[in-house]
Design a protein around this motif. Structure first.
Motif, short mmCIF file in Angstrom:
data_model
loop_
_atom_site.label_atom_id
_atom_site.label_comp_id
_atom_site.label_asym_id
_atom_site.label_seq_id
_atom_site.Cartn_x
_atom_site.Cartn_y
_atom_site.Cartn_z
N ALA A 75 0.82 -1.21 0.00
CA ALA A 75 0.00 0.00 0.00
C ALA A 75 0.86 1.26 0.00
O ALA A 75 0.61 2.19 -0.78
CB ALA A 75 -0.94 0.00 1.20
N TYR A 76 1.85 1.31 0.85
CA TYR A 76 2.69 2.51 0.95
C TYR A 76 3.42 2.77 -0.37
O TYR A 76 3.42 3.88 -0.89
CB TYR A 76 3.68 2.39 2.10
CG TYR A 76 4.66 3.51 2.14
CD1 TYR A 76 4.29 4.78 2.57
CD2 TYR A 76 5.97 3.33 1.71
CE1 TYR A 76 5.19 5.84 2.58
CE2 TYR A 76 6.87 4.38 1.71
CZ TYR A 76 6.48 5.63 2.15
OH TYR A 76 7.37 6.67 2.15
N GLN A 77 4.04 1.74 -0.91
CA GLN A 77 4.86 1.93 -2.11
C GLN A 77 4.02 2.17 -3.37
O GLN A 77 4.38 3.00 -4.22
CB GLN A 77 5.77 0.72 -2.33
CG GLN A 77 6.86 0.65 -1.26
CD GLN A 77 7.83 -0.45 -1.53
OE1 GLN A 77 8.57 -0.39 -2.50
NE2 GLN A 77 7.81 -1.48 -0.69
N GLU A 78 2.90 1.49 -3.48
CA GLU A 78 2.09 1.66 -4.69
C GLU A 78 1.32 2.98 -4.71
O GLU A 78 0.91 3.44 -5.76
CB GLU A 78 1.14 0.47 -4.86
CG GLU A 78 1.90 -0.79 -5.20
CD GLU A 78 1.08 -2.06 -5.25
OE1 GLU A 78 1.63 -3.08 -5.71
OE2 GLU A 78 -0.08 -2.05 -4.83
N SER A 79 1.18 3.60 -3.55
CA SER A 79 0.54 4.93 -3.50
C SER A 79 1.57 6.05 -3.46
O SER A 79 1.22 7.22 -3.46
CB SER A 79 -0.39 5.03 -2.29
OG SER A 79 0.35 4.96 -1.08
#
Length: 140
Positions: A64-68
């Protein structure tokens, strides 16, 4: 938009799986070591359950953190030259990325058919992409 090929997504997921596996192993080792020192079976059981819960949280947070983020990709996706976007090609918000990440559990739970769908759908979407309304495209 050029949709990412199934095999590129698979290799990216394997790279990310290795990274998450290393993180989970370290966390499990520390929790298990502390529990084993006490010798209490109850603490060993609690440590095991806590390790599973933390591992799940790490999995969801990692994706979630990296893809956003501005890169719109995990380490594995960056290595494979792909990124995650919404249906209009825009960066996805953290909430959407978290839904997409959590939905991967469902994609895996049904004998990984949710992942395999990406090889056969028109926009190369896996089940978690369909749920979150996202696409995985070539970064360039």
């Amino acid at each position: 938009m050029a949709y990412s090929a199934f095999w590129r997504r698979l290799v990216a997921y394997i790279i990310d799986g290795i990274i998450i596996g290393l993180i989970d192993t370290i966390i499990s080792f520390v929790l298990g070591f502390v529990a084993a020192i006490t010798g209490s079976q109850a603490l060993i059981t609690i440590a095991t359950l806590l390790s599973l819960i933390i591992g799940l949280a790490v999995f969801i947070a990692y994706f979630a953190y990296q893809e956003s983020s501005e890169d719109q990709a995990t380490i594995g996706k960056k290595a494979m030259g792909i990124k995650v976007v919404d249906m209009n090609g825009n960066r996805i918000p953290l909430k959407t990325a978290a839904i997409r990440s959590a939905s991967k559990i469902l994609s895996a739970a049904i004998i990984y058919i949710g992942f395999i769908m990406a090889a056969f759908t028109q926009q190369k979407q896996a089940l978690h992409d369909i749920i979150a309304k996202t696409l995985v495209i070539d970064a360039k």
